[in-house]
Design an enzyme around this catalytic site. Structure first.
Site, PDB file in Angstrom:
ATOM      1  N   CYS A 259       0.781  -1.240   0.000  1.00 14.87           N
ATOM      2  CA  CYS A 259       0.000   0.000   0.000  1.00 14.87           C
ATOM      3  C   CYS A 259       0.814   1.293   0.000  1.00 14.87           C
ATOM      4  O   CYS A 259       0.688   2.089  -0.924  1.00 14.87           O
ATOM      5  CB  CYS A 259      -0.953  -0.002   1.186  1.00 14.87           C
ATOM      6  SG  CYS A 259      -2.238  -1.231   0.980  1.00 14.87           S
TER       7      CYS A 259
HETATM    8  P1  NAD Z   1      -4.487  -8.838  -3.390  1.00 14.99           P
HETATM    9  O1  NAD Z   1      -3.603  -8.722  -4.566  1.00 14.99           O
HETATM   10  O2  NAD Z   1      -4.030  -9.570  -2.178  1.00 14.99           O
HETATM   11  O3  NAD Z   1      -5.872  -9.475  -3.833  1.00 14.99           O
HETATM   12  C1  NAD Z   1      -6.562  -9.111  -4.971  1.00 14.99           C
HETATM   13  C2  NAD Z   1      -7.404 -10.307  -5.401  1.00 14.99           C
HETATM   14  O4  NAD Z   1      -8.247  -9.913  -6.482  1.00 14.99           O
HETATM   15  C3  NAD Z   1      -6.578 -11.486  -5.910  1.00 14.99           C
HETATM   16  O5  NAD Z   1      -6.950 -12.648  -5.212  1.00 14.99           O
HETATM   17  C4  NAD Z   1      -6.939 -11.581  -7.393  1.00 14.99           C
HETATM   18  O6  NAD Z   1      -6.910 -12.897  -7.898  1.00 14.99           O
HETATM   19  C5  NAD Z   1      -8.332 -11.002  -7.381  1.00 14.99           C
HETATM   20  N1  NAD Z   1      -8.826 -10.511  -8.673  1.00 14.99           N
HETATM   21  C6  NAD Z   1      -8.159  -9.805  -9.631  1.00 14.99           C
HETATM   22  N2  NAD Z   1      -8.978  -9.525 -10.663  1.00 14.99           N
HETATM   23  C7  NAD Z   1     -10.192 -10.062 -10.352  1.00 14.99           C
HETATM   24  C8  NAD Z   1     -11.461 -10.088 -11.014  1.00 14.99           C
HETATM   25  N3  NAD Z   1     -11.638  -9.497 -12.187  1.00 14.99           N
HETATM   26  N4  NAD Z   1     -12.479 -10.726 -10.413  1.00 14.99           N
HETATM   27  C9  NAD Z   1     -12.303 -11.318  -9.208  1.00 14.99           C
HETATM   28  N5  NAD Z   1     -11.139 -11.328  -8.541  1.00 14.99           N
HETATM   29  C10 NAD Z   1     -10.112 -10.696  -9.108  1.00 14.99           C
HETATM   30  O7  NAD Z   1      -4.878  -7.334  -3.016  1.00 14.99           O
HETATM   31  P2  NAD Z   1      -5.163  -6.728  -1.554  1.00 14.99           P
HETATM   32  O8  NAD Z   1      -3.903  -6.536  -0.815  1.00 14.99           O
HETATM   33  O9  NAD Z   1      -6.291  -7.466  -0.929  1.00 14.99           O
HETATM   34  O10 NAD Z   1      -5.663  -5.263  -1.978  1.00 14.99           O
HETATM   35  C11 NAD Z   1      -6.897  -5.054  -2.622  1.00 14.99           C
HETATM   36  C12 NAD Z   1      -7.184  -3.559  -2.635  1.00 14.99           C
HETATM   37  O11 NAD Z   1      -7.303  -3.082  -1.287  1.00 14.99           O
HETATM   38  C13 NAD Z   1      -6.085  -2.704  -3.265  1.00 14.99           C
HETATM   39  O12 NAD Z   1      -6.665  -1.621  -3.914  1.00 14.99           O
HETATM   40  C14 NAD Z   1      -5.268  -2.235  -2.080  1.00 14.99           C
HETATM   41  O13 NAD Z   1      -4.601  -1.028  -2.333  1.00 14.99           O
HETATM   42  C15 NAD Z   1      -6.341  -2.051  -1.043  1.00 14.99           C
HETATM   43  N6  NAD Z   1      -5.877  -2.191   0.349  1.00 14.99           N
HETATM   44  C16 NAD Z   1      -4.970  -3.160   0.679  1.00 14.99           C
HETATM   45  C17 NAD Z   1      -4.570  -3.274   1.986  1.00 14.99           C
HETATM   46  C18 NAD Z   1      -3.543  -4.298   2.391  1.00 14.99           C
HETATM   47  O14 NAD Z   1      -2.982  -4.160   3.482  1.00 14.99           O
HETATM   48  N7  NAD Z   1      -3.275  -5.317   1.601  1.00 14.99           N
HETATM   49  C19 NAD Z   1      -5.085  -2.413   2.989  1.00 14.99           C
HETATM   50  C20 NAD Z   1      -6.031  -1.465   2.610  1.00 14.99           C
HETATM   51  C21 NAD Z   1      -6.424  -1.359   1.287  1.00 14.99           C
END
Ligand code: NAD
Length: 422
Positions: A259
């Site tokens: 992030c």
């Molecule tokens: P991640 O990469 O761990 O997970 C994303 C998931 O989305 C993956 O499992 C992927 O296979 C899936 N995906 C991709 N395209 C898809 C589609 N078309 N349909 C269904 N599934 C699909 O990401 P994350 O860390 O969970 O982050 C997700 C969002 O949340 C980002 O925007 C990130 O900036 C935000 N965020 C993350 C955190 C963190 O600590 N990881 C905290 C707050 C906000």
């Protein structure tokens, strides 16, 4: 309520578990077949304390995973797909666009679509909503739209999701905001209702501020080293001011993770597009880029050339209690060490397999002790609990401990730490 969560990564899975635990019927959708299978079998695809137990409790009952967008009967659909950095620092929107397209094709009138992914201000209204309108043939208003940023910390994701400091609800229509407020009411957290754009910006401004605090502490740390004083003592005094707070003032190897780096980069990209050269945001990243090199330079300052030296790096994940290696500071540290001709031995309690895929060319140890017993120098990159109990003095070959996280306390072995000027 019948809820769908699209994307089952750190945010999506934790969100799905929260809603399942609150008693809702949750459909978790992901394009990754392996993840879907694991979730349905009750095995958590990520390492996150507490997630396993919750998944075992709800998988196959009120939490089901699927690759299909069977969302016709869902009241609320949360988009939690990744929004990683593009090469130019901007935000990659392809996962978001695909999710919006798929949702649009099966969306029923009256459902509420909630963007939980971190997206730059304007993205929900200018990108996500138009795609859904085009695919569904519905107009905004005929379906609800909200933006509900996530503030969880990896490693504490379950705790944070169940005990948030605040819930931010950006809403296009009051009905969507009301539905989210009702959903989150059991958490008894303060709720802030705003416009969609404000909610989107709150997330970026929060992350940029926290990242800036870390870079600030690191800049002061470098000064403290030159002054012969300890930045941790300084920041203890600074953090006692309630206007500042003691959090995120720990000097060290810098921030990583999925992030902070990407969100600060995206905000810089946006600022430049809007015709403004951001100074604090740029400085925040520049200091962070420098810190891994600084850690290696501390070792050089003590020992001279690192050529041929065996260097163990403890902690490969971007921080403890996670297997996430995205933007880990371990990577630039290892690169700096290899550039100097050192032999690197890596160890991490959970992130070793992920790091091996990224850097197959170094050696890996099965335990921290094995890594240290083969090393001249130890660099601590992530402060896992198990490292705190290591008796570094008991390793005969060890010449130096470089502490990037203020976690070791050796008495005999030479010890240097970021921001400790002695
Ligand atoms: P991640 O990469 O761990 O997970 C994303 C998931 O989305 C993956 O499992 C992927 O296979 C899936 N995906 C991709 N395209 C898809 C589609 N078309 N349909 C269904 N599934 C699909 O990401 P994350 O860390 O969970 O982050 C997700 C969002 O949340 C980002 O925007 C990130 O900036 C935000 N965020 C993350 C955190 C963190 O600590 N990881 C905290 C707050 C906000």
């Amino acid at each position: 309520m019948k809820i769908a969560v699209v994307g089952t990564g750190y945010v999506g899975l934790t969100t799905a578990l929260l809603f399942a635990e609150l008693g809702h019927d949750v459909l978790a959708i992901d394009i990754d077949e392996e993840k879907v299978k694991k979730i349905n079998e009750g095995f958590c695809p990520i390492y996150e304390p507490g997630a396993d137990e919750l998944l075992k409790k709800h998988a196959g009952k009120n939490l089901k995973a699927t690759k299909d967008y069977d969302i016709e009967d869902r009241d609320l659909i949360f988009i939690c797909v990744g929004t990683p950095s593009r090469e130019d620092g901007g935000m990659e929107t392809k996962y978001l666009e695909e999710a919006a397209r798929q949702i649009g094709r099966r969306l029923k009138r009256g459902s509420v679509v909630v963007v939980k992914s971190t997206v730059l201000p304007g993205t929900t209204e200018k990108l996500v909503v138009p795609i859904i309108e085009e695919e569904s043939g519905l107009k905004r208003g005929e379906f609800g739209v909200a933006m509900n940023p996530e503030f969880l910390r990896e490693g504490l994701a379950i705790y944070d999701t169940f005990h948030p400091d605040r819930i931010v609800i950006g809403e296009l229509d009051k009905r969507s905001g009301d539905a989210l407020e009702e959903l989150y009411r059991p958490l008894k957290a303060p709720i802030l209702r705003t416009s969609i754009k404000v909610a989107e910006m709150i997330k970026y401004a929060s992350n940029a501020f926290l990242a800036m605090k870390i870079s600030f502490a690191n800049e002061i740390a470098i000064l403290c080293e030159k002054l012969g004083i300890d930045v941790y003592e300084v920041m203890k005094g600074v953090g006692m001011d309630h206007r500042i707070s003691p959090y995120f003032l720990n000097a060290g190897a810098g921030f990583g993770g999925s992030c902070f780096p990407k969100d600060v980069k995206a905000l810089i990209y946006l600022a430049k597009k809007l015709g403004y050269e951001p100074k604090l945001l740029t400085g925040t990243l520049e200091i962070n880029e420098y810190m891994p090199r600084h850690v290696v330079e501390l070792a050089e300052r003590e020992l001279g050339s690192l050529k041929g030296m065996k260097i163990a790096i403890l902690g490969l994940a971007f921080k403890p209690e996670t297997d996430d290696i995205r933007e880990t500071r371990a990577l630039p540290i290892v690169k700096e060490l290899l550039k100097r001709g050192a032999r690197v031995i890596g160890y991490d309690p959970k992130a070793m397999e992920n790091f091996k895929k990224l850097v197959p060319e170094i050696e890996y140890a099965k335990t921290a002790e094995e890594a240290i017993s083969n090393a001249d120098v130890v660099i601590i990159q992530a402060d896992w609990e198990e490292f705190k109990n290591i008796d570094f003095d008991s390793f005969e070959n060890l010449k130096l401990v470089v502490d990037g996280r203020r976690t070791a306390r050796p008495k005999k072995v030479r010890y240097v730490a970021v921001g400790r000027g002695d």
